[in-house]
Structure formats: C-alpha cells, structure tokens
Design an enzyme around this catalytic site. Sequence first.
Site, PDB file in Angstrom:
ATOM      1  NE  ARG A  78      -3.909   0.257   1.928  1.00  0.00           N
ATOM      2  CZ  ARG A  78      -4.737   0.794   2.812  1.00  0.00           C
ATOM      3  NH1 ARG A  78      -4.794   0.311   4.044  1.00  0.00           N
ATOM      4  NH2 ARG A  78      -5.511   1.801   2.478  1.00  0.00           N
ATOM      5  CD  GLN A 110     -13.595   9.191   7.682  1.00  0.00           C
ATOM      6  OE1 GLN A 110     -14.331  10.038   7.189  1.00  0.00           O
ATOM      7  NE2 GLN A 110     -13.954   7.932   7.773  1.00  0.00           N
ATOM      8  CG  ASN A 111      -8.360  10.038   2.892  1.00  0.00           C
ATOM      9  OD1 ASN A 111      -9.231   9.187   3.044  1.00  0.00           O
ATOM     10  ND2 ASN A 111      -8.526  11.081   2.099  1.00  0.00           N
ATOM     11  CG  HIS A 128      -9.491   6.388  10.250  1.00  0.00           C
ATOM     12  ND1 HIS A 128     -10.355   6.082   9.215  1.00  0.00           N
ATOM     13  CD2 HIS A 128     -10.274   6.580  11.340  1.00  0.00           C
ATOM     14  CE1 HIS A 128     -11.607   6.087   9.666  1.00  0.00           C
ATOM     15  NE2 HIS A 128     -11.571   6.403  10.947  1.00  0.00           N
ATOM     16  CB  CYS A 173       9.593  -4.404  24.596  1.00  0.00           C
ATOM     17  SG  CYS A 173       8.365  -4.429  23.265  1.00  0.00           S
ATOM     18  CG  ASN A 238     -20.227  11.632  -0.046  1.00  0.00           C
ATOM     19  OD1 ASN A 238     -19.245  11.036  -0.458  1.00  0.00           O
ATOM     20  ND2 ASN A 238     -20.370  11.997   1.225  1.00  0.00           N
TER      21      ASN A 238
END
Length: 272
Positions: A78, A110-111, A128, A173, A238
């Site tokens: 991606r 949100q991208n 996100h 860790c 939209n």
Amino acid sequence: MSKNNIKEIIKEGLNRSRRNNVTFLTGAGVSSASGIPTYRGSDGIWIKGTKFYKPESFGTFKHFKNNPDEVWQYTFFRKKMFAEALPNESHYDLVAIENILKERFQLITQNIDNLHQRAGSKNIFEIHGNLREMRCSDECSKEVYEIPSKISFKDYDEDLTTEEKELLVCPQCDKVTRPNILWFDEYYNERNFKIHTTLKIAKNTSLMIILGSSGATNLPNSLVQQTIKYGGSVIDVNMEDNNFTENFKDKKRFYSYRGTVSEFLKDFLNEI
C-alpha cells in the site's frame, strides 16, 4: 439542495464571529481521483478484499497478531501505491482554501495516504492514523516511530526479507511493531487518533463540509453531531446518499450536496 441554497449556508458559516471554524472532513473519495481505491465503494478495498485477505478479517488487530509478516508485507504494498499516486486537484484546492481562511481552517482526515501533506496542507488531524509511522504492537510505551525508509516497497507476492523484519522490531522491548493506523476491532483514542481534539474542533465549527466519506465509522458521525449540537451547519458532499444521510437527514442544519468533490471545492473557492 440547489447551489444557491448551498451558497447561503456557506455565507452564513463564514460570517459567524464565534465558534467559527471552517472544518473539512475528508474520506477516501477525495483520493480516488489520484487512483487510490476507496474502501466501501463498488470497487472498494473492503468490498473486494485483496489477493491474500478477506475484508472481514484483514483489517483487524486480531489478524495482525496472527499474521504480522503478511500484514506488514501488505502495508508496504500500500505504501508503494500511495507513493506512486499524486495529489489531485481537490487536494490543492484545500490548500488554497487553507491559505485564505488561515487559522479558521481545520482539516480532519480519515485518509492514511499522506496526499494532503504532499499537496501542502498544514493544519491536519489524522483520525485513522497514517502509514508513515509505527508503534509497539504490545504498547510497551507511548513512543511512535517512523517506518524505516530502508524497507523497500513490495508487490503483492513479494515477502519481507529477514533484514527488513529486524527493522520492524520495537527498540524498547523487541516485540514486533505495527502500523500506526486504526483497525476495525480497535477504538479511537486521543494519543493516536485525536478524538478529544477533533471533538473540540467540531464544537467550535460554524461550517463542516464532508468530502468523500461514507460515514461508516463512529468518530466522523460524532463530529457531525457535535457541530450540529452547537449550532453549526454540515454539508455532505458526495455522489450518493450514505450513512451520514441516514443518521442526520432529519436534522435542520444538515445539508446534502450531490456532485463531485472537485466541483464543490471550485464553487467554495469562488464564494470565499
């Protein structure tokens, strides 16, 4: 709703002297013109899945815990897709709007593709997460690290090398790290996903404009609800009705604009 009515709503929002943020809430539809698939459209990632994963499983932390190498391999595929994409006209129009509105401009996205940043947007809140960063999958600390640039982008069937896997280990860790993104079986928080910061922004917003988001997750709906609760207006831009329409169609200050993001932003720029 007619363009004239939309213009009046925009003017009202721009002329408020208190709680006068102009907030853009962007989703995958903004990046689709750059060649990046949306999530829930007919060709979306969560509809079609991938070569290796089914939508109901691969977008979860549970799946990552069982298949960290596969998820990281897909992550670098991606990243390759994102790196090869270019910001489109809508990304640059948002930069132009930010330059005009200055501190009143808020961009909540949100991208995770970094295209807003590459276009030049500055005041961005990534609810996100993003694919620039990683953190310990065991949450041993609050540290967030840059994903090593030494790891090459991957094709669908190209595995990580042993050396690359070693670069994806938590330096504190030695547990495997994870992409700093929000998965379906996880919850929004302030540290990584700015839930409280963005709710405060929404509270002080006179005009919120949704661009290319279907409203299928909780926080975007809460942001719309918060804006309306405190007297702001929301315009959903939209091509078709969506979850926002279903959830807010009876609210007086919720409006629908059915057309392209690019067309709307050109009209908006003309107004301001």
